[in-house]
Design a protein around this motif. Structure first.
Motif, PDB file in Angstrom:
ATOM      1  N   SER A   1       0.828  -1.205   0.000  1.00  0.00           N
ATOM      2  CA  SER A   1       0.000   0.000   0.000  1.00  0.00           C
ATOM      3  C   SER A   1       0.858   1.249   0.000  1.00  0.00           C
ATOM      4  O   SER A   1       0.614   2.214  -0.720  1.00  0.00           O
ATOM      5  N   PHE A   2       1.929   1.224   0.831  1.00  0.00           N
ATOM      6  CA  PHE A   2       2.816   2.383   0.903  1.00  0.00           C
ATOM      7  C   PHE A   2       3.511   2.630  -0.433  1.00  0.00           C
ATOM      8  O   PHE A   2       3.608   3.784  -0.906  1.00  0.00           O
ATOM      9  N   LEU A   3       4.003   1.566  -1.063  1.00  0.00           N
ATOM     10  CA  LEU A   3       4.678   1.733  -2.350  1.00  0.00           C
ATOM     11  C   LEU A   3       3.748   2.280  -3.412  1.00  0.00           C
ATOM     12  O   LEU A   3       4.131   3.145  -4.211  1.00  0.00           O
ATOM     13  N   GLU A   4       2.503   1.803  -3.436  1.00  0.00           N
ATOM     14  CA  GLU A   4       1.566   2.278  -4.451  1.00  0.00           C
ATOM     15  C   GLU A   4       1.251   3.753  -4.256  1.00  0.00           C
ATOM     16  O   GLU A   4       1.172   4.527  -5.208  1.00  0.00           O
ATOM     17  N   ILE A   5       1.077   4.146  -2.978  1.00  0.00           N
ATOM     18  CA  ILE A   5       0.802   5.561  -2.698  1.00  0.00           C
ATOM     19  C   ILE A   5       1.972   6.422  -3.132  1.00  0.00           C
ATOM     20  O   ILE A   5       1.814   7.479  -3.752  1.00  0.00           O
ATOM     21  N   MET A   6       3.197   5.969  -2.836  1.00  0.00           N
ATOM     22  CA  MET A   6       4.381   6.744  -3.205  1.00  0.00           C
ATOM     23  C   MET A   6       4.538   6.858  -4.712  1.00  0.00           C
ATOM     24  O   MET A   6       4.830   7.926  -5.254  1.00  0.00           O
ATOM     25  N   TRP A   7       4.316   5.760  -5.412  1.00  0.00           N
ATOM     26  CA  TRP A   7       4.444   5.801  -6.877  1.00  0.00           C
ATOM     27  C   TRP A   7       3.358   6.646  -7.507  1.00  0.00           C
ATOM     28  O   TRP A   7       3.582   7.317  -8.511  1.00  0.00           O
ATOM     29  N   SER A   8       2.150   6.612  -6.954  1.00  0.00           N
ATOM     30  CA  SER A   8       1.064   7.430  -7.493  1.00  0.00           C
ATOM     31  C   SER A   8       1.358   8.903  -7.321  1.00  0.00           C
ATOM     32  O   SER A   8       0.894   9.736  -8.101  1.00  0.00           O
ATOM     33  N   ALA A   9       2.101   9.246  -6.271  1.00  0.00           N
ATOM     34  CA  ALA A   9       2.397  10.657  -6.008  1.00  0.00           C
ATOM     35  C   ALA A   9       3.564  11.170  -6.821  1.00  0.00           C
ATOM     36  O   ALA A   9       3.786  12.371  -6.913  1.00  0.00           O
ATOM     37  N   LEU A  10       4.333  10.284  -7.432  1.00  0.00           N
ATOM     38  CA  LEU A  10       5.488  10.724  -8.209  1.00  0.00           C
ATOM     39  C   LEU A  10       5.057  11.421  -9.481  1.00  0.00           C
ATOM     40  O   LEU A  10       4.140  10.980 -10.154  1.00  0.00           O
ATOM     41  N   PRO A  11       5.691  12.522  -9.862  1.00  0.00           N
ATOM     42  CA  PRO A  11       5.372  13.167 -11.133  1.00  0.00           C
ATOM     43  C   PRO A  11       5.891  12.350 -12.295  1.00  0.00           C
ATOM     44  O   PRO A  11       6.772  11.505 -12.139  1.00  0.00           O
ATOM     45  N   ALA A  12       5.321  12.606 -13.451  1.00  0.00           N
ATOM     46  CA  ALA A  12       5.721  11.866 -14.650  1.00  0.00           C
ATOM     47  C   ALA A  12       7.015  12.444 -15.180  1.00  0.00           C
ATOM     48  O   ALA A  12       7.023  13.353 -16.000  1.00  0.00           O
ATOM     49  N   VAL A  13       8.128  11.936 -14.712  1.00  0.00           N
ATOM     50  CA  VAL A  13       9.425  12.434 -15.118  1.00  0.00           C
ATOM     51  C   VAL A  13      10.190  11.332 -15.800  1.00  0.00           C
ATOM     52  O   VAL A  13       9.977  10.152 -15.573  1.00  0.00           O
ATOM     53  N   ALA A  14      11.097  11.727 -16.653  1.00  0.00           N
ATOM     54  CA  ALA A  14      11.925  10.769 -17.375  1.00  0.00           C
ATOM     55  C   ALA A  14      13.317  10.789 -16.788  1.00  0.00           C
ATOM     56  O   ALA A  14      13.611  11.489 -15.820  1.00  0.00           O
ATOM     57  N   ASP A  15      14.174  10.020 -17.382  1.00  0.00           N
ATOM     58  CA  ASP A  15      15.570   9.988 -16.978  1.00  0.00           C
ATOM     59  C   ASP A  15      16.134  11.400 -17.048  1.00  0.00           C
ATOM     60  O   ASP A  15      15.866  12.156 -17.978  1.00  0.00           O
ATOM     61  N   SER A  16      16.953  11.759 -16.058  1.00  0.00           N
ATOM     62  CA  SER A  16      17.499  13.116 -16.012  1.00  0.00           C
ATOM     63  C   SER A  16      18.382  13.409 -17.211  1.00  0.00           C
ATOM     64  O   SER A  16      18.611  14.569 -17.546  1.00  0.00           O
ATOM     65  N   LEU A  63       2.448   3.826 -15.624  1.00  0.00           N
ATOM     66  CA  LEU A  63       1.477   3.022 -14.883  1.00  0.00           C
ATOM     67  C   LEU A  63       1.880   1.550 -14.868  1.00  0.00           C
ATOM     68  O   LEU A  63       1.754   0.868 -13.846  1.00  0.00           O
ATOM     69  N   THR A  64       2.367   1.062 -16.010  1.00  0.00           N
ATOM     70  CA  THR A  64       2.751  -0.343 -16.075  1.00  0.00           C
ATOM     71  C   THR A  64       3.995  -0.620 -15.248  1.00  0.00           C
ATOM     72  O   THR A  64       4.106  -1.680 -14.606  1.00  0.00           O
ATOM     73  N   MET A  65       4.950   0.318 -15.223  1.00  0.00           N
ATOM     74  CA  MET A  65       6.132   0.149 -14.379  1.00  0.00           C
ATOM     75  C   MET A  65       5.741   0.143 -12.907  1.00  0.00           C
ATOM     76  O   MET A  65       6.263  -0.668 -12.112  1.00  0.00           O
ATOM     77  N   GLN A  66       4.831   1.015 -12.511  1.00  0.00           N
ATOM     78  CA  GLN A  66       4.355   1.021 -11.137  1.00  0.00           C
ATOM     79  C   GLN A  66       3.706  -0.311 -10.784  1.00  0.00           C
ATOM     80  O   GLN A  66       3.942  -0.873  -9.704  1.00  0.00           O
ATOM     81  N   ALA A  67       2.900  -0.816 -11.717  1.00  0.00           N
ATOM     82  CA  ALA A  67       2.234  -2.097 -11.471  1.00  0.00           C
ATOM     83  C   ALA A  67       3.245  -3.225 -11.333  1.00  0.00           C
ATOM     84  O   ALA A  67       3.106  -4.118 -10.472  1.00  0.00           O
ATOM     85  N   ARG A  68       4.287  -3.204 -12.149  1.00  0.00           N
ATOM     86  CA  ARG A  68       5.286  -4.276 -12.070  1.00  0.00           C
ATOM     87  C   ARG A  68       6.036  -4.241 -10.750  1.00  0.00           C
ATOM     88  O   ARG A  68       6.322  -5.292 -10.150  1.00  0.00           O
ATOM     89  N   ILE A  69       6.351  -3.034 -10.274  1.00  0.00           N
ATOM     90  CA  ILE A  69       7.032  -2.923  -8.985  1.00  0.00           C
ATOM     91  C   ILE A  69       6.161  -3.481  -7.864  1.00  0.00           C
ATOM     92  O   ILE A  69       6.633  -4.228  -6.988  1.00  0.00           O
ATOM     93  N   LEU A  70       4.870  -3.146  -7.904  1.00  0.00           N
ATOM     94  CA  LEU A  70       3.959  -3.660  -6.878  1.00  0.00           C
ATOM     95  C   LEU A  70       3.856  -5.181  -6.934  1.00  0.00           C
ATOM     96  O   LEU A  70       3.893  -5.863  -5.904  1.00  0.00           O
ATOM     97  N   VAL A  71       3.747  -5.729  -8.154  1.00  0.00           N
ATOM     98  CA  VAL A  71       3.621  -7.183  -8.292  1.00  0.00           C
ATOM     99  C   VAL A  71       4.930  -7.870  -7.914  1.00  0.00           C
ATOM    100  O   VAL A  71       4.927  -8.953  -7.304  1.00  0.00           O
ATOM    101  N   GLN A  72       6.065  -7.244  -8.241  1.00  0.00           N
ATOM    102  CA  GLN A  72       7.350  -7.822  -7.843  1.00  0.00           C
ATOM    103  C   GLN A  72       7.459  -7.927  -6.327  1.00  0.00           C
ATOM    104  O   GLN A  72       7.879  -8.959  -5.779  1.00  0.00           O
ATOM    105  N   ASP A  73       7.097  -6.848  -5.641  1.00  0.00           N
ATOM    106  CA  ASP A  73       7.154  -6.870  -4.178  1.00  0.00           C
ATOM    107  C   ASP A  73       6.177  -7.893  -3.610  1.00  0.00           C
ATOM    108  O   ASP A  73       6.485  -8.593  -2.632  1.00  0.00           O
TER     109      ASP A  73
END
Length: 417
Positions: free
Chosen positions: A13-28, A154-164
């Motif tokens: 739950s914490f990871l999903e909330i954190m990822w949802s709050a992240l802005p849509a940024v790309a590699d620096s 969105l898909t990267m966020q989902a993969r991180i959640l499923v990995q955890d």
């Protein structure tokens, strides 16, 4: 419910909330472009814009040539001569000088100039037409790239959640606290999300290449776009849009000028039946006389009266008139389609914002609590998370569809929406 499972749910739950709050940024290291920057680059580098501006310069040269008068011609004949023996066998120097000026019959030059003016106005309208096309194509590709970026995020966020989730369940299986089948189900979901991520990344590359092509390679192969979609609204007067576009759209204006040019070409061909009258003056000096002569030369249209050229000009006019009707029909149809697309997108956005997004979030929360309490299985939690992600993406799709419809409306109405 075991304490480890409670901790796992809390972490997810914490990871999903954190990822949802992240802005849509790309590699620096990746350059980001805003819509205004991409538009400016496309207008400066687009081959379509260069071709349209080159067409204006070409027609300007033709207009200059259309106003030119025919050049005069000068001829001289001279050489030694000698009278016959019966006249005294006198040597002398003969000369004949002739100056000729072709004169166009009335109306030819005027029709040619009017045709050139119409062609110039048409080429200027073509620049506006090309600009509308470039603006629309760039905006459509920009919003499609925004959508593709959001899909990847969105898909990267989902993969991180499923990995955890998979790691936690596997640890529980290894500890004998869960059945091995739970780990298999989590692994299948992880592979599914990984495949979806590959699909989203491939789509991102394709859309990025499309936008880069619109700037003639000015953006490079690695970049991202920064911005947001258009705010939804539903104030579209389709009939007013169509009425204004049928009168003021650059495509219609260009075709109107092409019709005018064809009309003037027909006038010019009719008056060119007798194209040039040549006036000449001659000075002639021989042994026994000097003479000043005037000459008028008029072609006689006896065998051919330019019927082919006249028919070709009239045919060009009829073809352009038919093209104008076709363009007007296409404009009216396209405006109707895009207005409907915009209205449909607004309705979908409204449905998402007034309940569907919240319901999807609540479904995930309920699924987590139920899984935590043992009332439901792992698949229910995975399904709820998948539905939530799909709902977010479909909401973004609706916003992108509205922005794309506005961009295409600008192209067909000829005005900013």
């Amino acid at each position: 419910m075991p304490y480890s499972a409670v901790c796992l749910i809390a972490i997810v739950s914490f990871l999903e909330i954190m990822w949802s709050a992240l802005p849509a940024v790309a590699d620096s290291d990746v350059v980001q472009f805003k819509l205004e920057e991409v538009i400016e680059m496309a207008l400066n580098r687009s081959p379509a814009m260069s071709a349209a501006k080159g067409g204006v310069r070409q027609i300007e040269g033709e207009r200059m040539a259309a106003g030119a008068y025919p050049n005069p011609s000068f001829s001289a004949v001279f050489g030694p001569g000698k009278t016959r023996e019966s006249l005294g066998d006198i040597s002398f120097f003969e000369r004949t000088l002739t100056l000729s000026q072709p004169i166009e019959t009335p109306g030819i030059r005027q029709a040619r100039q009017r045709g050139a003016e119409a062609a110039l106005a048409g080429s200027q309208a073509a620049v506006g037409e090309a600009r509308l096309s470039v603006l629309s194509d760039v905006k459509v590709a920009f919003y499609q790239l925004l959508l593709a970026q959001r899909d990847v995020e969105l898909t990267m966020q989902a993969r991180i959640l499923v990995q955890d989730l998979f790691r936690g369940i596997k640890a529980r299986v290894d500890a004998g606290q869960a059945r091995p089948f739970e780990a298999i189900k989590a692994n299948v979901e992880l592979q599914t999300v990984s495949n979806e991520l590959s699909r989203a990344q491939n789509s991102l590359v394709a859309v990025r290449a499309r936008l880069d092509a619109l700037t003639a390679g000015g953006l490079g192969s690695e970049f991202s776009v920064q911005g947001d979609f258009q705010a939804p609204r539903n104030t579209f007067n389709r009939h007013e849009m169509i009425s204004s576009a049928l009168e003021h759209h650059p495509t219609v204006q260009r075709l109107d000028k092409m019709i005018e040019k064809a009309e003037q070409q027909a006038v010019q061909e009719r008056k060119s039946v007798v194209p040039l009258v040549t006036v000449s003056g001659t000075y002639k000096q021989e042994a026994a006389e000097s003479a000043y002569l005037a000459q008028l030369s008029i072609p006689i249209p006896l065998w051919y009266r330019r019927q082919g050229e006249i028919a070709a000009a009239l045919g060009a006019k009829e073809r352009t008139e038919a093209e104008r009707v076709r363009a007007q029909n296409e404009i009216a149809t396209s405006i109707t389609e895009q207005v409907q697309e915009a209205r449909t997108a607004v309705q979908q956005i409204d449905v998402f914002e007034k309940g569907l997004l919240k319901q999807a979030e609540e479904a995930v929360w309920i699924a987590r609590i139920s899984y935590q309490q043992g009332a439901t299985g792992l698949l229910d939690l995975i399904d709820a998370q998948r539905v939530h992600r799909q709902t977010l993406f479909q909401y973004t799709q609706a916003r992108a569809a509205f922005s794309v419809a506005l961009a295409r409306l600008e192209r067909w109405t000829g005005a900013l929406q």
